[in-house]
Design an enzyme around this catalytic site. Structure first.
Site, PDB file in Angstrom:
ATOM      1  N   ARG A  84       0.831  -1.217   0.000  1.00 38.67           N
ATOM      2  CA  ARG A  84       0.000   0.000   0.000  1.00 38.67           C
ATOM      3  C   ARG A  84       0.856   1.253   0.000  1.00 38.67           C
ATOM      4  NH1 ARG A  84      -4.531   1.010   4.543  1.00 38.67           N
ATOM      5  NH2 ARG A  84      -2.661   1.182   5.851  1.00 38.67           N
ATOM      6  N   LYS A 182      -2.564   7.248   1.354  1.00 39.81           N
ATOM      7  CA  LYS A 182      -2.226   7.416   2.771  1.00 39.81           C
ATOM      8  C   LYS A 182      -1.061   8.405   2.866  1.00 39.81           C
ATOM      9  CE  LYS A 182      -1.849   4.638   7.012  1.00 39.81           C
ATOM     10  NZ  LYS A 182      -3.167   4.979   7.567  1.00 39.81           N
TER      11      LYS A 182
END
Length: 346
Positions: A84, A182
């Site tokens: 991620r 993120k």
């Protein structure tokens, strides 16, 4: 009276003052190890856990981060988190000079050097240093920083709280793609949580501009309907949480749907799909899911009790399911090689 000029010190005195300041801070007692690409090494000296001031993440927020959990001397779900952060870096237009396996190895080594057997890891990829302009310097080399830390049991946070009281946040929800990367720009998330705390609650819940359930300030939200359907909002407007994805995998809904859930009593089906606000407010159970809160029941939303106002059986069962996944024989854990650096803390 003549003005006394601000002190000017050399590097040795600057470090001594930093060391003294760190020694008086309770927070630094929980900083156990840090890797810095600026020095290409790990340190366990909290006074040396610094990032260059001209790093683009520091003065422009141009960086991304991710996390991991250490339980009983093993790292939990590191590789999905590294995958991620690599996607986040790509979305932030930060080119990676490291392979993903190299990043994972640095994280594992930092954990080993820390000696921590139960704790947390946070790591950042930055656009690098070299100037204070809005765009990164053309020759800037990306940075990578990794910190291993522990959280005291009585710090007043909601980590591992038994239940959550929530409000609907009035802070504007981040739009895509910013909500799905993120990044280190967490100001909306911070204001979101502070608003909830100002109102005597633990967390907030975002509702998107179309009237659908969004997410919490740093966790996903799921609802259980009276019919036994577990509903998770899709990841086109919210962050794809590693923990909620793992919950779905354990329920056999890794593809986004399972019409016949049998592993957890009370859940008949599991779906990833938009959840209208009115459906969420009529839910039998609501839960927040993330690395910190694991699976924690929301027992009150905007002053109204959810169910009977106590954690529901499905939330408790899912919390146990994800907690058990952090220990053998789970395939999601990787033992930390403490003997590379030190004896593990007892």
């Amino acid at each position: 009276m003549a003005r006394v000029p601000t002190s000017l010190v050399d590097a040795r005195e600057a470090y001594a003052r930093m060391e003294a300041a760190r020694a008086s801070s309770r927070a630094t007692r929980h900083l156990c190890a840090m890797y810095s690409s600026a020095i290409g090494a790990i340190t366990t000296d909290a006074s040396a856990m610094v990032i260059p001031i001209d790093d683009h993440m520091v003065h422009r927020g141009h960086g991304v981060f991710d996390t991991a959990i250490i339980r009983s001397g093993s790292m939990y779900q590191l590789h999905p988190h590294v995958e991620r952060i690599a996607r986040s870096a790509q979305g932030a237009r930060i080119s990676l000079p490291w392979k993903k396996d190299e990043l994972a190895n640095i994280v594992m080594d930092t954990a080993a050097a820390s000696g921590v057997r139960d704790g947390y890891v946070r790591y950042w990829i930055t656009a690098g240093g070299g100037g204070f302009g809005l765009a990164p310097e053309a020759n800037a080399h990306p940075g990578f920083y990794c910190v291993v830390y522990t959280v005291p049991a009585t710090n007043g946070s909601t980590v591992e709280a038994p239940c959550i009281r929530a409000i609907t946040s009035t802070v504007p929800m981040k739009p895509p793609p910013f909500s799905t990367i993120k990044s280190n720009n967490y100001l909306p998330n911070v204001l979101h949580l502070m608003e909830a705390m100002d109102k005597g609650c633990d967390q907030g819940i975002w509702i998107d501009e179309e009237g659908h359930l969004g997410e919490g300030p740093n966790m996903n939200v799921a609802v259980l309907t009276e019919e036994g359907d577990l509903l998770v909002p899709p990841f086109d407007k919210v962050l794809a949480g590693i923990t909620v994805i793992r919950v779905l995998e354990l329920l056999g809904a890794g593809s986004g749907v399972n019409e016949n859930v049998t592993i957890v009593p009370g859940i008949r089906r599991a779906y990833v799909r938009p959840v209208p606000e009115h459906v969420a407010r009529q839910a039998k159970e609501i839960m927040m899911i993330g690395s910190g809160v694991k699976v924690t029941a929301v027992v009150e939303w905007d002053g109204k009790a959810i169910g009977d106002g106590n954690p529901g059986p499905v939330a408790l069962a899912l919390e146990k399911l994800i907690e058990n996944d952090k220990y053998p024989p789970s395939a999601e854990i990787e033992p930390i090689s403490y003997d590379l650096y030190c004896e593990p803390n007892k």
